[in-house]
Design an enzyme around this catalytic site. Sequence first.
Site, PDB file in Angstrom:
ATOM      1  N   SER A 175     -29.873  28.716 -54.582  1.00 35.14           N
ATOM      2  CA  SER A 175     -29.450  27.991 -55.772  1.00 35.14           C
ATOM      3  C   SER A 175     -30.674  27.765 -56.637  1.00 35.14           C
ATOM      4  CB  SER A 175     -28.837  26.647 -55.379  1.00 35.14           C
ATOM      5  OG  SER A 175     -29.875  25.789 -54.934  1.00 35.14           O
ATOM      6  N   LYS A 176     -30.471  26.975 -57.675  1.00 34.36           N
ATOM      7  CA  LYS A 176     -31.562  26.649 -58.581  1.00 34.36           C
ATOM      8  C   LYS A 176     -32.765  26.044 -57.843  1.00 34.36           C
ATOM      9  CE  LYS A 176     -28.610  25.120 -61.937  1.00 34.36           C
ATOM     10  NZ  LYS A 176     -28.005  24.137 -62.737  1.00 34.36           N
ATOM     11  N   ARG A 177     -32.451  25.372 -56.721  1.00 37.12           N
ATOM     12  CA  ARG A 177     -33.539  24.702 -56.001  1.00 37.12           C
ATOM     13  C   ARG A 177     -34.556  25.694 -55.426  1.00 37.12           C
ATOM     14  NH1 ARG A 177     -32.089  22.256 -51.670  1.00 37.12           N
ATOM     15  NH2 ARG A 177     -29.986  23.086 -51.700  1.00 37.12           N
ATOM     16  N   HIS A 178     -34.091  26.935 -55.207  1.00 36.05           N
ATOM     17  CA  HIS A 178     -35.019  27.948 -54.702  1.00 36.05           C
ATOM     18  C   HIS A 178     -35.686  28.637 -55.896  1.00 36.05           C
ATOM     19  CE1 HIS A 178     -32.035  27.387 -51.458  1.00 36.05           C
ATOM     20  NE2 HIS A 178     -33.060  27.580 -50.664  1.00 36.05           N
TER      21      HIS A 178
END
Length: 321
Positions: free
Chosen positions: A250-253
Amino acid sequence: MIRGRFAPTPSGLMHIGNLCTALLAWLQVRKAGGRFVLRMEDIDKPRSRPELTKQIIDDLRWFGIDWDEGPDVGGPFGPYTQSEREELYQDALKKLLLEGWLYPCYCSRADLMSIASAPHGLESEGPVYPGTCRQLTETERMQKEAVKKPSLRFAMPDKPITFEDGIAGVKQIPPGAGGDFVVRRADGIIGYQLAVVVDDAAMGITDVLRGWDLLDSTPRQLLLYEALQLQAPRFAHVPLLYGPDGERLSKRHGSLAAASIRSKGIAPQRIVGRIGWLLSLIDSPEPMNPSDLIREFSLTKIQKHPIHLNEEDMKALTGEA
Ligand code: GLU
């Protein structure tokens, strides 16, 4: 001739998982000598960021993926951007309304939250809507209408659905699974399920290859095809990628965003080769172009379980451990 598509939502930066899905959808079409379509799914305007459309197009081109029809190149079934196709969705809504498939729902977010602990009918689709507004009398409807704008829900018919997914195999879904779903939100925004069906049908898509997270949406979409008397495509849902932290990409990666990889000067061939290898299309993760994978591609080679990236994959994909 087969027609496939990649249909990103411009609400966040593309990451390796999105590139992987795009690559597979492209390979399926190129292998069969079909036509590949790029469609921007920006129907949810508050969530969409117009500047990301260009970024997605640039990332895909950098990766080595091309398309025969799309927002930038046009084509016979355009426009290829959902926000420009509103009329088609409204026509479909009218048809569904006339034929009695829809009903107005006045439940508030709080009402829906209070049923959040109900058992899920379809994983990943949230709580099952218990059909509260399905049975309202005309008087009750009028009273509610005076104080609240309704959403429109599709009344699930009382029958099981069976379909064969090109990767997940035969799926048997019990009657009403997932509950009645929203096709138009109270704020007027058309729901994903309806927009995607209208578009895939209008664009003559024969083969939908997309992420596993949308497998649960397929029965709903099949019901919409049926209700709208449209020809449904074949479906294949490809496994999702998970980071070394065990979480779905996701965006977190951030380091796995295409933009971040590009900015580090990592060659796209390195990513293509690694993905091809992780997907068991090739025996070693050597760098290659998407076109080098066409010969190797087969749906039957693609696994059903999620792909977990380890530290070595991370190093290869991002240049960092
Ligand atoms: N726009 C959807 C997404 O980005 C994909 C829709 C589809 O492939 O059916 O998740």
